[in-house]
Write a protein that holds these residues in place. Structure first.
Motif, PDB file in Angstrom:
ATOM      1  N   ALA A 102      14.049  32.471 -52.755  1.00 60.37           N
ATOM      2  CA  ALA A 102      15.103  32.271 -51.869  1.00 60.37           C
ATOM      3  C   ALA A 102      15.822  31.644 -51.056  1.00 60.37           C
ATOM      4  N   ILE A 103      16.536  31.991 -50.741  1.00 62.16           N
ATOM      5  CA  ILE A 103      17.693  30.991 -49.691  1.00 62.16           C
ATOM      6  C   ILE A 103      18.441  31.786 -48.650  1.00 62.16           C
ATOM      7  N   PHE A 104      17.433  30.145 -48.068  1.00 59.00           N
ATOM      8  CA  PHE A 104      17.568  30.077 -46.160  1.00 59.00           C
ATOM      9  C   PHE A 104      19.064  29.473 -45.570  1.00 59.00           C
ATOM     10  N   LEU A 105      19.386  30.706 -45.264  1.00 61.15           N
ATOM     11  CA  LEU A 105      21.412  30.066 -44.630  1.00 61.15           C
ATOM     12  C   LEU A 105      20.729  29.829 -43.120  1.00 61.15           C
ATOM     13  N   TYR A 106      21.072  29.154 -42.304  1.00 65.73           N
ATOM     14  CA  TYR A 106      21.220  28.763 -40.698  1.00 65.73           C
ATOM     15  C   TYR A 106      22.429  28.720 -40.615  1.00 65.73           C
ATOM     16  N   ASN A 107      23.036  29.215 -39.976  1.00 65.70           N
ATOM     17  CA  ASN A 107      24.335  29.350 -39.075  1.00 65.70           C
ATOM     18  C   ASN A 107      25.459  28.899 -40.395  1.00 65.70           C
ATOM     19  N   GLY A 108      25.510  29.896 -41.342  1.00 68.04           N
ATOM     20  CA  GLY A 108      26.277  30.054 -42.421  1.00 68.04           C
ATOM     21  C   GLY A 108      26.023  29.055 -43.717  1.00 68.04           C
ATOM     22  N   LYS A 109      25.126  27.821 -43.180  1.00 74.01           N
ATOM     23  CA  LYS A 109      24.748  26.868 -44.138  1.00 74.01           C
ATOM     24  C   LYS A 109      23.610  27.328 -44.560  1.00 74.01           C
ATOM     25  N   ILE A 110      23.410  27.162 -46.169  1.00 72.91           N
ATOM     26  CA  ILE A 110      22.144  26.439 -46.887  1.00 72.91           C
ATOM     27  C   ILE A 110      21.211  25.492 -46.238  1.00 72.91           C
ATOM     28  N   GLU A 111      20.139  25.947 -45.946  1.00 72.90           N
ATOM     29  CA  GLU A 111      19.200  25.166 -45.502  1.00 72.90           C
ATOM     30  C   GLU A 111      17.696  24.130 -46.294  1.00 72.90           C
ATOM     31  N   GLY A 112      17.914  25.439 -47.025  1.00 72.24           N
ATOM     32  CA  GLY A 112      17.090  25.313 -48.200  1.00 72.24           C
ATOM     33  C   GLY A 112      16.875  26.481 -49.494  1.00 72.24           C
ATOM     34  N   ILE A 113      16.143  25.842 -50.051  1.00 74.47           N
ATOM     35  CA  ILE A 113      16.037  26.789 -51.429  1.00 74.47           C
ATOM     36  C   ILE A 113      14.500  27.143 -51.606  1.00 74.47           C
ATOM     37  N   PHE A 114      13.914  27.636 -52.071  1.00 72.70           N
ATOM     38  CA  PHE A 114      12.529  28.454 -52.022  1.00 72.70           C
ATOM     39  C   PHE A 114      12.386  28.772 -53.099  1.00 72.70           C
ATOM     40  N   GLN A 115      11.387  28.503 -53.869  1.00 72.02           N
ATOM     41  CA  GLN A 115      11.302  28.330 -56.001  1.00 72.02           C
ATOM     42  C   GLN A 115       9.508  28.282 -56.305  1.00 72.02           C
ATOM     43  N   ASP A 116       9.321  28.615 -55.029  1.00 71.81           N
ATOM     44  CA  ASP A 116       7.546  29.076 -55.594  1.00 71.81           C
ATOM     45  C   ASP A 116       7.366  30.274 -54.268  1.00 71.81           C
ATOM     46  N   GLU A 117       6.698  30.711 -55.303  1.00 72.41           N
ATOM     47  CA  GLU A 117       6.009  32.055 -54.659  1.00 72.41           C
ATOM     48  C   GLU A 117       4.892  31.585 -53.730  1.00 72.41           C
ATOM     49  N   GLY A 118       4.314  32.713 -52.655  1.00 73.50           N
ATOM     50  CA  GLY A 118       3.571  33.177 -51.736  1.00 73.50           C
ATOM     51  C   GLY A 118       4.146  33.051 -49.929  1.00 73.50           C
ATOM     52  N   SER A 119       3.741  32.550 -48.794  1.00 71.76           N
ATOM     53  CA  SER A 119       4.008  32.419 -47.702  1.00 71.76           C
ATOM     54  C   SER A 119       4.157  31.412 -47.308  1.00 71.76           C
ATOM     55  N   PHE A 120       5.535  30.941 -46.188  1.00 70.04           N
ATOM     56  CA  PHE A 120       6.166  30.398 -45.253  1.00 70.04           C
ATOM     57  C   PHE A 120       6.308  30.314 -44.470  1.00 70.04           C
ATOM     58  N   ASP A 121       6.223  29.821 -43.531  1.00 70.32           N
ATOM     59  CA  ASP A 121       6.345  29.282 -41.951  1.00 70.32           C
ATOM     60  C   ASP A 121       8.172  29.653 -41.169  1.00 70.32           C
ATOM     61  N   ILE A 122       8.382  29.621 -40.481  1.00 69.15           N
ATOM     62  CA  ILE A 122       9.896  29.737 -40.934  1.00 69.15           C
ATOM     63  C   ILE A 122      10.233  28.902 -39.471  1.00 69.15           C
ATOM     64  N   GLU A 123      11.303  28.054 -39.146  1.00 71.40           N
ATOM     65  CA  GLU A 123      11.259  27.135 -37.987  1.00 71.40           C
ATOM     66  C   GLU A 123      12.679  27.723 -38.254  1.00 71.40           C
ATOM     67  N   SER A 124      13.014  28.468 -36.734  1.00 67.02           N
ATOM     68  CA  SER A 124      14.451  28.468 -36.206  1.00 67.02           C
ATOM     69  C   SER A 124      14.962  28.082 -35.025  1.00 67.02           C
ATOM     70  N   GLN A 125      16.076  27.974 -34.601  1.00 70.76           N
ATOM     71  CA  GLN A 125      15.597  28.050 -32.937  1.00 70.76           C
ATOM     72  C   GLN A 125      15.372  29.006 -32.110  1.00 70.76           C
ATOM     73  N   ILE A 126      15.505  30.374 -32.998  1.00 70.15           N
ATOM     74  CA  ILE A 126      15.552  31.484 -32.017  1.00 70.15           C
ATOM     75  C   ILE A 126      14.678  31.842 -31.705  1.00 70.15           C
ATOM     76  N   ILE A 127      14.343  31.046 -30.616  1.00 70.70           N
ATOM     77  CA  ILE A 127      13.114  31.599 -29.982  1.00 70.70           C
ATOM     78  C   ILE A 127      13.075  33.037 -29.305  1.00 70.70           C
ATOM     79  N   PRO A 128      11.994  34.017 -29.746  1.00 70.73           N
ATOM     80  CA  PRO A 128      11.533  35.515 -28.897  1.00 70.73           C
ATOM     81  C   PRO A 128      12.037  35.149 -27.444  1.00 70.73           C
ATOM     82  N   PHE A 129      12.252  35.941 -26.718  1.00 73.17           N
ATOM     83  CA  PHE A 129      13.481  36.785 -25.375  1.00 73.17           C
ATOM     84  C   PHE A 129      14.175  35.262 -24.499  1.00 73.17           C
ATOM     85  N   LEU A 130      13.192  34.285 -25.225  1.00 75.47           N
ATOM     86  CA  LEU A 130      14.471  32.904 -24.327  1.00 75.47           C
ATOM     87  C   LEU A 130      15.912  32.985 -24.577  1.00 75.47           C
ATOM     88  N   SER A 131      16.076  33.340 -26.209  1.00 71.06           N
ATOM     89  CA  SER A 131      17.110  32.944 -27.284  1.00 71.06           C
ATOM     90  C   SER A 131      18.216  33.973 -26.335  1.00 71.06           C
TER      91      SER A 131
END
Length: 175
Positions: free
Chosen positions: A45-74
């Motif tokens: 998986a390739i994670f893009l944040y505001n149009g820029k590549i922020e990370g490439i995940f090459q291991d299978e599994g489950s990961f927590d995503i940290e973004s600035q999009i806070i539910p309700f508030l954003s």
């Protein structure tokens, strides 16, 4: 679901239903903080944040995503964008397996032959294997902003070049 219908955390995953898809964009532009990314065997998986590549995940599994999009508030802060945060976090999934592709020339190339009017029709066919090795290049130079990119897309590119090369070679060799 109303104004706050899309405010919950996401489970970001790709459940492959077509084994000819090389690349797939997960459909939800606003991945909320605290969402979960699930990568299955044979996927990266390739994670893009505001149009820029922020990370490439090459291991299978489950990961927590940290973004600035806070539910309700954003969403409330995004009032001027139609209750849309204006922040984009996207995930592009890449199928990491090796693909075997059958190919054949679209048209016969006519080889000059003294005994045959019009020449001898020559065609070529075979198979080739492919696998994605450079994700960034795939996205930047070939796949662009498409939602998916498949084996058929690659086959079309290869065959358009192959037909021209074969015609030039036969014309040059003439035998």
């Amino acid at each position: 679901m109303g104004l706050f219908g899309n405010e919950f955390r996401n489970v970001v995953e790709w459940q492959e239903s077509d084994d000819t898809v090389i690349f797939h964009k997960w459909h939800n532009d606003e991945i909320k903080k605290g969402s979960r990314l699930i990568i299955r065997p044979g996927q990266d998986a390739i994670f893009l944040y505001n149009g820029k590549i922020e990370g490439i995940f090459q291991d299978e599994g489950s990961f927590d995503i940290e973004s600035q999009i806070i539910p309700f508030l954003s969403t409330l802060k995004g009032f001027s964008f139609g209750f849309n945060s204006g922040i984009r976090a996207e995930v592009l999934f890449v199928n990491t397996k090796e693909f075997t592709v059958k190919w054949g020339t679209k048209n016969a190339v006519m080889l000059p032959c003294a005994g045959l009017p019009g020449g001898l029709p020559i065609r070529a066919f075979g198979t080739f294997q492919m696998k994605v090795s450079d994700y960034v290049r795939l996205i930047d130079t070939i796949a662009g902003v498409k939602d998916t990119y498949s084996v058929d897309d690659v086959k079309t590119r290869v065959l358009s070049i192959l037909d021209q090369l074969l015609m030039k070679w036969i014309g040059r060799e003439g035998k």
